[in-house]
Write an enzyme that holds these catalytic residues in place. Structure first.
Site, PDB file in Angstrom:
ATOM      1  N   HIS A  20       0.835  -1.246   0.125  1.00  0.00           N
ATOM      2  CA  HIS A  20       0.109   0.139  -0.004  1.00  0.00           C
ATOM      3  C   HIS A  20       0.981   1.410   0.050  1.00  0.00           C
ATOM      4  O   HIS A  20       1.420   1.326   1.066  1.00  0.00           O
ATOM      5  CB  HIS A  20      -0.619   0.183   1.105  1.00  0.00           C
ATOM      6  CG  HIS A  20      -1.886   1.047   1.058  1.00  0.00           C
ATOM      7  ND1 HIS A  20      -3.095   0.686   0.509  1.00  0.00           N
ATOM      8  CD2 HIS A  20      -1.985   2.268   1.562  1.00  0.00           C
ATOM      9  CE1 HIS A  20      -3.903   1.846   0.587  1.00  0.00           C
ATOM     10  NE2 HIS A  20      -3.265   2.890   1.282  1.00  0.00           N
ATOM     11  N   ASP A  22       0.431   5.408  -1.000  1.00  0.00           N
ATOM     12  CA  ASP A  22      -0.772   6.430  -1.487  1.00  0.00           C
ATOM     13  C   ASP A  22      -0.148   7.540  -2.461  1.00  0.00           C
ATOM     14  O   ASP A  22      -0.743   8.691  -2.596  1.00  0.00           O
ATOM     15  CB  ASP A  22      -1.382   7.432  -0.280  1.00  0.00           C
ATOM     16  CG  ASP A  22      -2.530   6.265   0.195  1.00  0.00           C
ATOM     17  OD1 ASP A  22      -3.435   5.925  -0.400  1.00  0.00           O
ATOM     18  OD2 ASP A  22      -2.510   5.842   1.341  1.00  0.00           O
ATOM     19  N   GLU A 123      -8.939   1.413  -2.606  1.00  0.00           N
ATOM     20  CA  GLU A 123      -9.201   1.655  -0.927  1.00  0.00           C
ATOM     21  C   GLU A 123     -10.296   1.971  -0.584  1.00  0.00           C
ATOM     22  O   GLU A 123     -10.654   3.213  -0.336  1.00  0.00           O
ATOM     23  CB  GLU A 123      -8.007   2.657  -0.481  1.00  0.00           C
ATOM     24  CG  GLU A 123      -8.012   2.262   0.806  1.00  0.00           C
ATOM     25  CD  GLU A 123      -7.022   2.996   1.734  1.00  0.00           C
ATOM     26  OE1 GLU A 123      -6.439   3.034   2.761  1.00  0.00           O
ATOM     27  OE2 GLU A 123      -6.061   3.970   0.926  1.00  0.00           O
ATOM     28  N   HIS A 150     -13.124   2.055   3.704  1.00  0.00           N
ATOM     29  CA  HIS A 150     -12.076   2.930   4.314  1.00  0.00           C
ATOM     30  C   HIS A 150     -12.509   3.264   5.575  1.00  0.00           C
ATOM     31  O   HIS A 150     -12.907   2.307   6.431  1.00  0.00           O
ATOM     32  CB  HIS A 150     -11.872   3.994   3.513  1.00  0.00           C
ATOM     33  CG  HIS A 150     -10.740   4.798   3.605  1.00  0.00           C
ATOM     34  ND1 HIS A 150     -10.667   6.002   4.214  1.00  0.00           N
ATOM     35  CD2 HIS A 150      -9.263   4.508   3.814  1.00  0.00           C
ATOM     36  CE1 HIS A 150      -9.556   6.670   4.456  1.00  0.00           C
ATOM     37  NE2 HIS A 150      -8.686   5.773   4.021  1.00  0.00           N
ATOM     38  N   HIS A 191      -8.655  -1.699   7.354  1.00  0.00           N
ATOM     39  CA  HIS A 191      -9.826  -0.747   7.611  1.00  0.00           C
ATOM     40  C   HIS A 191     -11.175  -1.467   8.078  1.00  0.00           C
ATOM     41  O   HIS A 191     -12.004  -0.718   8.216  1.00  0.00           O
ATOM     42  CB  HIS A 191     -10.024  -0.007   6.285  1.00  0.00           C
ATOM     43  CG  HIS A 191      -8.999   1.070   6.187  1.00  0.00           C
ATOM     44  ND1 HIS A 191      -8.813   2.233   7.038  1.00  0.00           N
ATOM     45  CD2 HIS A 191      -7.976   1.469   5.495  1.00  0.00           C
ATOM     46  CE1 HIS A 191      -7.936   3.126   6.546  1.00  0.00           C
ATOM     47  NE2 HIS A 191      -7.174   2.619   5.827  1.00  0.00           N
ATOM     48  N   HIS A 212      -2.401  -3.274   4.543  1.00  0.00           N
ATOM     49  CA  HIS A 212      -1.758  -2.390   5.378  1.00  0.00           C
ATOM     50  C   HIS A 212      -2.328  -2.384   6.897  1.00  0.00           C
ATOM     51  O   HIS A 212      -2.923  -1.364   7.182  1.00  0.00           O
ATOM     52  CB  HIS A 212      -1.471  -0.802   4.944  1.00  0.00           C
ATOM     53  CG  HIS A 212      -2.644  -0.157   4.416  1.00  0.00           C
ATOM     54  ND1 HIS A 212      -3.623  -0.659   3.914  1.00  0.00           N
ATOM     55  CD2 HIS A 212      -3.134   1.047   5.169  1.00  0.00           C
ATOM     56  CE1 HIS A 212      -4.655   0.107   3.869  1.00  0.00           C
ATOM     57  NE2 HIS A 212      -4.236   1.214   4.344  1.00  0.00           N
ATOM     58  N   ASP A 320       2.188   2.173   3.904  1.00  0.00           N
ATOM     59  CA  ASP A 320       1.284   3.155   3.897  1.00  0.00           C
ATOM     60  C   ASP A 320       1.909   4.632   3.548  1.00  0.00           C
ATOM     61  O   ASP A 320       1.556   5.846   3.939  1.00  0.00           O
ATOM     62  CB  ASP A 320       0.518   3.244   5.079  1.00  0.00           C
ATOM     63  CG  ASP A 320      -0.939   3.948   5.047  1.00  0.00           C
ATOM     64  OD1 ASP A 320      -1.145   4.687   3.799  1.00  0.00           O
ATOM     65  OD2 ASP A 320      -1.670   4.264   5.780  1.00  0.00           O
TER      66      ASP A 320
END
Length: 392
Positions: A20, A22, A123, A150, A191, A212, A320
């Site tokens: 993961h 971003d 995500e 999420h 999540h 993650h 992350d």
């Protein structure tokens, strides 16, 4: 040879598959997707956690780029398509370093070429807007996992950080999992609420991933994985990818974050507000109450525990990066993975253990999902179920 030298040598053969990152959303927020403004061909210290020189330094061989969009987006499907387009632009621009990957075989081919296999993960189930057709569309565009939620619930699944509503998965939620299995899209349980984790494990015939997440027994944060769920991974074949976010891995940081959030609310501000006024309030709080710092040994503690509970065949890494404001000392950006491996070597992890952690487990889990999909596609047509027909 020092442990750090040994870690770097191992990564040349078995590089990190990171679950993961971003970067696409960071590029949207910081540069409006203008890749000239933030050219990751060079170091972007101070702007990003991620660039190609530091991916190389960190021994990254495959990256799942998150095509995350906030659930509050007016049109989350369109925004997700823009995120996918960003990844495609990155692949076109940096072809010498980034290789498009859709399968486990593609990942191995990229490793053989010395390029970084680039995959995509959505995500949050809000990105499909309660539509299995949209789910199939994302898969056709290259998305190879979807995190079921999420930070907020979706209509068919509960999030770890929202008030329970479905008590796990609804009937439509279970159909989403089954259709993901049929496609070969990994079911990502980061999540989601523990009830959703358990329901998804019950519903899935393919291995799942946590792209993650860390261990709840080590740090009691709802984003982490309870031991009873970790214990189910061997039977499922899935992989839990430890994350580095300090407020998820260090109990002192969890407690500090709760205090910081309460301070923001006391000033009439949302705890995620990043306006100049809000950041002034936050900085004043941090001056009065210094932020606890996570370290490499903290992450290793999570991995030691996850290994004890789930076994070495079910661990991976999902840092992350560019999705968190703070990172642990020694894992400040994507160049830091050798430091984690050196710490694990010092704790007695073998070379074979580390090869599984970095590369082999994550490649295997995608390949296993592909195998399940081939079998299901020979028996099942695409589902035309709707949320109204199953949950209405």
């Amino acid at each position: 040879m020092t442990n750090l030298d040994e870690a770097r040598a191992l990564l040349r053969e078995f590089p990190v598959v990171d679950g993961h990152n971003d970067l696409p959303w960071a590029l949207r927020e910081k540069a409006g997707y203008d890749l000239d403004r933030l050219d990751i061909a060079g170091h972007q210290h101070g702007h990003l956690h991620t660039d190609i020189p530091r991916l190389r330094e960190g021994g990254v061989g495959a990256q799942y780029w998150s095509v995350y969009v906030p659930a509050e987006q007016p049109d989350p499907v369109a925004a997700t398509l823009e995120q996918i387009d960003c990844v495609r632009q990155l692949l076109d621009r940096y072809q010498a370093d980034l290789a498009p990957a859709l399968t486990a075989a593609d990942m191995e081919a990229a490793r053989g070429e010395g390029r970084i296999a680039s995959l995509m993960g959505a995500e949050g189930g809000h990105s499909i807007a309660n539509s299995l057709g949209t789910l199939r569309g994302l898969y056709a565009l290259g998305v190879r996992y979807m995190t079921l939620t999420h930070n907020s619930n979706v209509d068919w699944a509960d999030s770890a950080t929202d008030t329970p509503r479905a008590n796990g998965l609804t009937a439509f939620g279970r159909e989403v999992v089954r259709e993901m299995n049929r496609l070969g899209m990994l079911v990502d349980l980061s999540h989601v609420a523990p009830s959703t984790m358990r329901d998804a494990l019950d519903a899935s015939t393919a291995p799942v991933v946590f792209s993650h997440s860390s261990a709840r027994a080590v740090c009691d944060h709802p984003r982490n994985i309870p031991d009873d769920v970790l214990k189910r991974l061997p039977a499922n074949g899935g992989v839990a990818m430890v994350t580095f976010v300090p407020k998820f891995v260090l109990q002192a940081a969890v407690d500090w974050t709760a205090q910081a959030d309460e301070n923001m609310r006391a000033h009439g501000l949302h705890h995620l507000d990043t306006t100049a006024e809000a950041m002034k309030v936050h900085r004043a709080f941090e001056e009065r109450t210094p932020r606890p710092i996570a370290t490499v040994p903290v992450i290793a503690d999570h991995l030691d525990h996850m290994r004890e509970v789930a076994g070495i065949d079910h661990l991976g890494i999902g840092g992350d990066y560019d999705g968190t404001a703070f990172t642990p000392d020694g894992l400040n950006d994507v160049s830091g993975y050798p430091n984690l491996l050196a710490e694990l070597l010092d704790r007695g992890w073998s070379r074979a253990d580390l090869a599984k952690l970095t590369w082999q487990n994550s490649v295997r889990v995608l390949g296993a999902a592909e195998d399940v999909a081939r079998d299901l596609q020979s028996k099942q047509a695409p589902s035309n179920a709707t949320i109204e027909s199953l949950d209405g």
